[in-house]
Design a protein around this motif. Sequence first.
Motif, short mmCIF file in Angstrom:
data_model
loop_
_atom_site.label_atom_id
_atom_site.label_comp_id
_atom_site.label_asym_id
_atom_site.label_seq_id
_atom_site.Cartn_x
_atom_site.Cartn_y
_atom_site.Cartn_z
N THR A 1 0.71 -0.99 0.31
CA THR A 1 0.18 0.40 -0.09
C THR A 1 1.07 1.54 -0.03
O THR A 1 2.32 1.27 0.40
CB THR A 1 -1.03 0.03 1.01
N ASP A 2 0.35 2.12 -0.65
CA ASP A 2 1.20 3.56 -0.60
C ASP A 2 0.53 4.40 1.31
O ASP A 2 0.32 3.48 2.33
CB ASP A 2 0.14 5.25 -1.41
N ASN A 3 1.35 5.79 1.34
CA ASN A 3 1.46 5.51 2.73
C ASN A 3 -0.37 6.02 3.41
O ASN A 3 -0.38 6.23 4.51
CB ASN A 3 2.01 7.19 3.28
N ARG A 4 -1.39 6.58 2.75
CA ARG A 4 -2.46 6.39 3.40
C ARG A 4 -3.57 4.75 2.75
O ARG A 4 -5.03 5.20 3.46
CB ARG A 4 -3.05 7.38 2.24
N GLY A 5 -2.38 3.72 2.91
CA GLY A 5 -3.50 2.47 3.01
C GLY A 5 -3.62 2.77 1.90
O GLY A 5 -4.89 1.02 1.95
N LEU A 6 -3.69 2.73 -0.10
CA LEU A 6 -4.26 2.27 -1.42
C LEU A 6 -3.25 1.03 -1.45
O LEU A 6 -2.59 1.48 -1.51
CB LEU A 6 -4.40 3.80 -1.91
N ILE A 7 -4.13 0.19 -1.94
CA ILE A 7 -3.68 -0.65 -2.35
C ILE A 7 -2.51 -0.53 -3.62
O ILE A 7 -3.86 -0.40 -4.66
CB ILE A 7 -4.40 -2.60 -2.04
N LEU A 8 -1.47 -0.79 -3.95
CA LEU A 8 -0.70 -0.20 -4.95
C LEU A 8 -1.06 -2.29 -6.35
O LEU A 8 -0.76 -1.61 -6.92
CB LEU A 8 0.43 0.22 -4.73
N HIS A 9 -0.53 -3.05 -5.25
CA HIS A 9 -0.11 -3.60 -5.53
C HIS A 9 -0.52 -5.56 -4.63
O HIS A 9 -0.42 -4.81 -4.17
CB HIS A 9 1.34 -4.14 -6.30
N SER A 10 -0.96 -6.67 -5.41
CA SER A 10 -0.82 -7.45 -4.50
C SER A 10 -0.55 -8.88 -5.33
O SER A 10 -0.73 -9.27 -6.79
CB SER A 10 -2.76 -7.47 -4.84
N LEU A 11 -0.20 -10.05 -4.52
CA LEU A 11 0.08 -10.91 -4.95
C LEU A 11 -0.86 -11.82 -4.26
O LEU A 11 -0.04 -12.13 -2.86
CB LEU A 11 1.66 -11.69 -4.92
N GLY A 12 -1.69 -13.04 -4.63
CA GLY A 12 -2.47 -14.39 -4.12
C GLY A 12 -2.74 -15.64 -4.47
O GLY A 12 -2.45 -15.60 -5.47
N ASP A 13 -2.66 -16.31 -3.27
CA ASP A 13 -2.92 -17.80 -3.65
C ASP A 13 -4.53 -17.60 -4.70
O ASP A 13 -4.96 -17.08 -4.37
CB ASP A 13 -3.10 -18.78 -2.55
N SER A 14 -4.52 -18.38 -6.09
CA SER A 14 -5.92 -17.99 -6.50
C SER A 14 -7.27 -18.98 -5.74
O SER A 14 -8.10 -18.33 -5.99
CB SER A 14 -5.10 -19.28 -7.83
N ASP A 15 -7.13 -19.78 -5.10
CA ASP A 15 -7.93 -20.07 -4.12
C ASP A 15 -7.90 -19.23 -3.03
O ASP A 15 -9.81 -19.18 -2.57
CB ASP A 15 -7.24 -21.69 -3.69
N PHE A 16 -7.64 -18.28 -3.01
CA PHE A 16 -8.25 -17.11 -1.71
C PHE A 16 -8.38 -15.76 -2.10
O PHE A 16 -9.26 -14.69 -2.35
CB PHE A 16 -7.01 -16.26 -0.86
N VAL A 17 -8.50 -15.00 -3.75
CA VAL A 17 -8.28 -14.20 -4.48
C VAL A 17 -9.70 -13.81 -4.39
O VAL A 17 -10.44 -12.45 -3.73
CB VAL A 17 -7.25 -14.02 -5.99
N GLU A 18 -10.53 -15.09 -4.55
CA GLU A 18 -11.73 -15.30 -4.63
C GLU A 18 -12.43 -14.61 -3.01
O GLU A 18 -13.46 -13.19 -3.11
CB GLU A 18 -12.68 -15.79 -5.15
N LYS A 19 -12.44 -14.98 -2.87
CA LYS A 19 -12.56 -14.53 -0.98
C LYS A 19 -11.99 -13.09 -0.89
O LYS A 19 -12.71 -12.48 0.26
CB LYS A 19 -12.49 -15.80 0.40
N ALA A 20 -10.84 -12.45 -1.10
CA ALA A 20 -10.32 -11.22 -0.85
C ALA A 20 -11.30 -10.32 -2.12
O ALA A 20 -11.38 -8.68 -0.79
CB ALA A 20 -8.93 -11.51 -1.33
N ASN A 21 -11.66 -10.57 -2.46
CA ASN A 21 -12.40 -9.99 -3.28
C ASN A 21 -13.93 -9.73 -3.13
O ASN A 21 -14.43 -8.28 -3.09
CB ASN A 21 -12.59 -9.87 -4.23
#
Length: 658
Positions: A80-100
């Motif tokens: 994230t940047d210094n305000r907490g905005l997510i810049l980039h993510s790397l995740g397990d495919s089986d968890f991405v749907e839950k994260a979304n």
Amino acid sequence: MTHRPATPSRIGRPDVIAQAHARSLELGLRASETPDFHPLRRPALRELVDRNQSLFTHALPVMETLHAQIVDTQSMVLLTDNRGLILHSLGDSDFVEKANRVALCPGVSWAEADRGTNAIGTALVDGQPTVVHADEHFLRANRILTCSCAPIADPFGRTIGALDVSGDTRGFHKHTLALVRMSAQMIENHLFSNQFADAVRVHFHARAEFIGTLFEGLAAFAADGTFLSANRSALFQFGQPLAALQGQPFEALLGVAFPKLLQQIARTPGESLMLTLPSGVRVVARGEFAAQRYVGSAEGFVGTSGTAASNAVRHGPRIVEPAPLATLETLDTGDAQVSAILRRVAKVRGRDIPILILGKTGTGKEWLARAIHHDSPRRAAPFVALNCASLPDTLIEAELFGYEDGAFTGAKKRGSVGKIVQADGGTLFLDEIGDMPLAQQVRLMRVLQERTVVPLGGTRAIPVDLRIVCATHRNLRAMIEDGTFREDLYYRINGLVVTLPALRERTDLAALVERMLELQREGEGLPRRVSAAVLERFMQCRWPGNLRQLANVLRTASIMAEGTDRIELDDLPEDFLQDCADSAANDNAQSLLAAGDDAKGSDATVQASTPSRMEDWQATLIAQTLARLDGNVSAAARELGLARNTVYRYLRRGGTTH
């Protein structure tokens, strides 16, 4: 209210979650709120990443490494940047749907003002690494997560972002936060090295084995000795905040005059020295000029950037080397093993046969490499050294092969000449080549085959003529079997293989001491020899740091004995004397342990101050060693010179459990 069990975020910091929940309520948030499913549009997200390009560039390879360590754990890595905005993510495919489902994706803000109590927002507010576990999240929707987050600071201590691992709460592991903290520190060190590429940098730590690791202190100074900045580890060791260090002279921070440090770096590049922190703590240190080169005296530098660099694409910048510390002749101090090595090396003098030097850390591999260069027809051309273990993977490529202007974010204007081009006509020494990443091994192999190099971001191949000498303490054949070292590169670099013995295996200690004292003398007043008692003590030591340790001990002792004609026992560093005493005790212990194995239950006894039975005394010794090493069986076995099974066996014999 239902009682919640203590979780890692609350151990030692019980008020963090409570304070974060109080802030969430003050912000007017409701626990039942649903997540925001409106992330930044793609153009806005690209603009956000561009504004944080330096952070993004240095964090990406670290994120990939971190993700590889936690893969298949139903989790993801977020920047994230210094305000907490997510810049980039790397995740397990089986968890991405839950994260979304909870909007845990790029372009979404996870600041406390938007998400209430959560690891990202709370860590940024609190300024400390934080875990938020399950129902500690303020929003009920987020209580399916356990999140571990660490803020990331720029080289001047300002928070510029955060690194987070979020995952299914059922897969929580208490060590995740430690991995995140180390990864964030790695990013900070990368940013620090890039920011101060043209500065004088001092790497230091109270323990020599931490130099070159993630835990070393890094302090940067301008060409006149002005303090610029320091990383987290350095601030911790200085015991002062960054603001308090500003304006302090170099000598007040590290206990030596700045010109003297410059002379030391120029005379013995890569060698360690002893410095003193304001607290009086002695630290092992290594200085470097990075992109600048020492010229003539301690009064000045000449940079390789700017016009000089752009005009040096073929032959590289002017490098003023110190007078050689060794030749093949001066390295021959009477040890039969070393003499045989030097004879073998001398036979390939003048022939561009690659040489691979093996040996434990500190056995003099770079000294031998410099001697090979000095005694070759290439002696008038540059000797250029690169320690593959001292640079992050992401910087080795740029340092070795060079780069063109704009090759990557943070690159210097007009590019940089790499070590390979700098060594054109001379010798390239690749120390710890076993630590070179596989991708760079492929590129190096191509350079050795084609005798040309293409800088990063460039298209034109630059022809080079150089001799290559490599060194490592690793078992490259075993690495080939493991797939971590390329077999084709191995056979390119091992035209002649020599193995330097450890210092304790050499028979020429007295001659080495005399030679080192002569090389280290910086004028009148320093001793030329050691006393018989000192030499005897040296003979008793195991010298785990080998020649490097010997050189450092002699350097410190010489200063302590200034004004006398010889070094006495009182001049030796106290920690070294203790190490020697421990070595002697361990050697005696090993002899007794061996005798005990031979006796197999005999009635042999030791002095009255020890248990009456040999095996009881042995078990007690091992137990004491374990207690001193906080129960680390592997470390105790190494110190005692035993197999781990032997340690366990003696513990059982002595009736001690571990």
